[in-house]
Scaffold this motif. Sequence first.
Motif, PDB file in Angstrom:
ATOM      1  N   LEU A  71      25.511  79.887  -1.169  1.00  0.00           N
ATOM      2  CA  LEU A  71      26.052  80.525  -2.364  1.00  0.00           C
ATOM      3  C   LEU A  71      26.540  81.934  -2.069  1.00  0.00           C
ATOM      4  N   ARG A  72      25.795  82.657  -1.231  1.00  0.00           N
ATOM      5  CA  ARG A  72      26.247  84.000  -0.859  1.00  0.00           C
ATOM      6  C   ARG A  72      27.573  83.940  -0.114  1.00  0.00           C
ATOM      7  N   VAL A  73      27.707  82.979   0.779  1.00  0.00           N
ATOM      8  CA  VAL A  73      28.959  82.826   1.529  1.00  0.00           C
ATOM      9  C   VAL A  73      30.092  82.477   0.574  1.00  0.00           C
ATOM     10  N   ALA A  74      29.808  81.570  -0.390  1.00  0.00           N
ATOM     11  CA  ALA A  74      30.844  81.173  -1.347  1.00  0.00           C
ATOM     12  C   ALA A  74      31.280  82.354  -2.215  1.00  0.00           C
ATOM     13  N   LEU A  75      30.312  83.171  -2.658  1.00  0.00           N
ATOM     14  CA  LEU A  75      30.655  84.338  -3.462  1.00  0.00           C
ATOM     15  C   LEU A  75      31.473  85.342  -2.652  1.00  0.00           C
ATOM     16  N   ALA A  76      31.059  85.542  -1.398  1.00  0.00           N
ATOM     17  CA  ALA A  76      31.806  86.468  -0.540  1.00  0.00           C
ATOM     18  C   ALA A  76      33.228  85.963  -0.320  1.00  0.00           C
ATOM     19  N   ARG A  77      33.361  84.640  -0.140  1.00  0.00           N
ATOM     20  CA  ARG A  77      34.696  84.071   0.071  1.00  0.00           C
ATOM     21  C   ARG A  77      35.557  84.246  -1.179  1.00  0.00           C
ATOM     22  N   ARG A  78      34.938  84.040  -2.355  1.00  0.00           N
ATOM     23  CA  ARG A  78      35.707  84.198  -3.593  1.00  0.00           C
ATOM     24  C   ARG A  78      36.163  85.646  -3.771  1.00  0.00           C
ATOM     25  N   GLU A  79      35.263  86.593  -3.499  1.00  0.00           N
ATOM     26  CA  GLU A  79      35.652  88.000  -3.596  1.00  0.00           C
ATOM     27  C   GLU A  79      36.742  88.341  -2.585  1.00  0.00           C
ATOM     28  N   PHE A  80      36.624  87.745  -1.410  1.00  0.00           N
ATOM     29  CA  PHE A  80      37.582  88.013  -0.349  1.00  0.00           C
ATOM     30  C   PHE A  80      38.972  87.523  -0.729  1.00  0.00           C
ATOM     31  N   THR A  81      39.024  86.310  -1.329  1.00  0.00           N
ATOM     32  CA  THR A  81      40.331  85.746  -1.678  1.00  0.00           C
ATOM     33  C   THR A  81      40.970  86.477  -2.847  1.00  0.00           C
ATOM     34  N   GLN A  82      40.165  87.213  -3.620  1.00  0.00           N
ATOM     35  CA  GLN A  82      40.719  87.964  -4.744  1.00  0.00           C
ATOM     36  C   GLN A  82      41.215  89.350  -4.330  1.00  0.00           C
ATOM     37  N   ALA A  83      40.923  89.729  -3.092  1.00  0.00           N
ATOM     38  CA  ALA A  83      41.369  91.035  -2.598  1.00  0.00           C
ATOM     39  C   ALA A  83      42.869  90.989  -2.269  1.00  0.00           C
ATOM     40  N   GLN A  84      43.493  92.166  -2.208  1.00  0.00           N
ATOM     41  CA  GLN A  84      44.920  92.276  -1.920  1.00  0.00           C
ATOM     42  C   GLN A  84      45.140  92.707  -0.466  1.00  0.00           C
TER      43      GLN A  84
END
Length: 275
Positions: free
Chosen positions: A219-232
Amino acid sequence: TKIEQLNRVGRATAAALKRVGVVTVCELLHYLPARYDDFSQVKPIGSLCAGDVVTLRGTVELIEARRSRRRGLSLTEAVVSDPSGTIKVVWFNQPFLAKTLRPGDEVSLAGRVTYDFHTLQLANPAYERLGVSGLHTGRLVPVYPLTGNLTQRQVRFLLSQAVMAAGALPDPMPRSLLSRLDLTALGWSLRQVHFPDSSATLDRAVRRLKFDELLVLQLRVALARREFTQAQAPAIPFDAERTKTLIAGFGFTLTDDQRKAAWQILQDLGQPRPM
């Protein structure tokens, strides 16, 4: 609930637990054993052999503390019997046991049987009076990492109090998921991981707790990935001519897999987010 609210918790014990991050009963329940001593095999004294790791139950015939010839070492020696025979028991640097245990006491002792001058003996066994707790002998006994002046007996006692509250902990897993994955409930798993009824129940409890640990990691990896994909990030457009010139200078032909991987990289670079 704070650790201090458990029965018979001294300030020194609470402070020692705090040094390893254990302040609440919930944190204590997650202070897991490092290993287990298998003292589940109960044998009569007359059947013991050197090398056996067992629990025996008998009566203290005599017990006394004395100074050893070795400087600074004290010995507490006892003779324990059951209907099948007697055995010598010795503890090192625990003179208080001569007052804790008295002749006539019925005890449960657990440890490894050794030879001493051609006589069987138990050295430094775990001990408890029969019918008192059953925490230290006659079972799979948890062995915890220690700090400060904590002892195994103290930690086991505190956990024996804490596990009574394990069922009150909220279980984040839906029952339907537990059933589908054949996982045990959190409260049951915590009770069994500290004081397992058998090797089989311990395995099931450990499986549940390992699943929780891996799920949290995923879940931590998934959250980090989601935050990462929302970055510019600045998009780098694909330049076909420069790419062809670069590849031509390699001196060898790319394989199909290399071309596919390179194309995926170029597509990622063209997106307005970190690749």
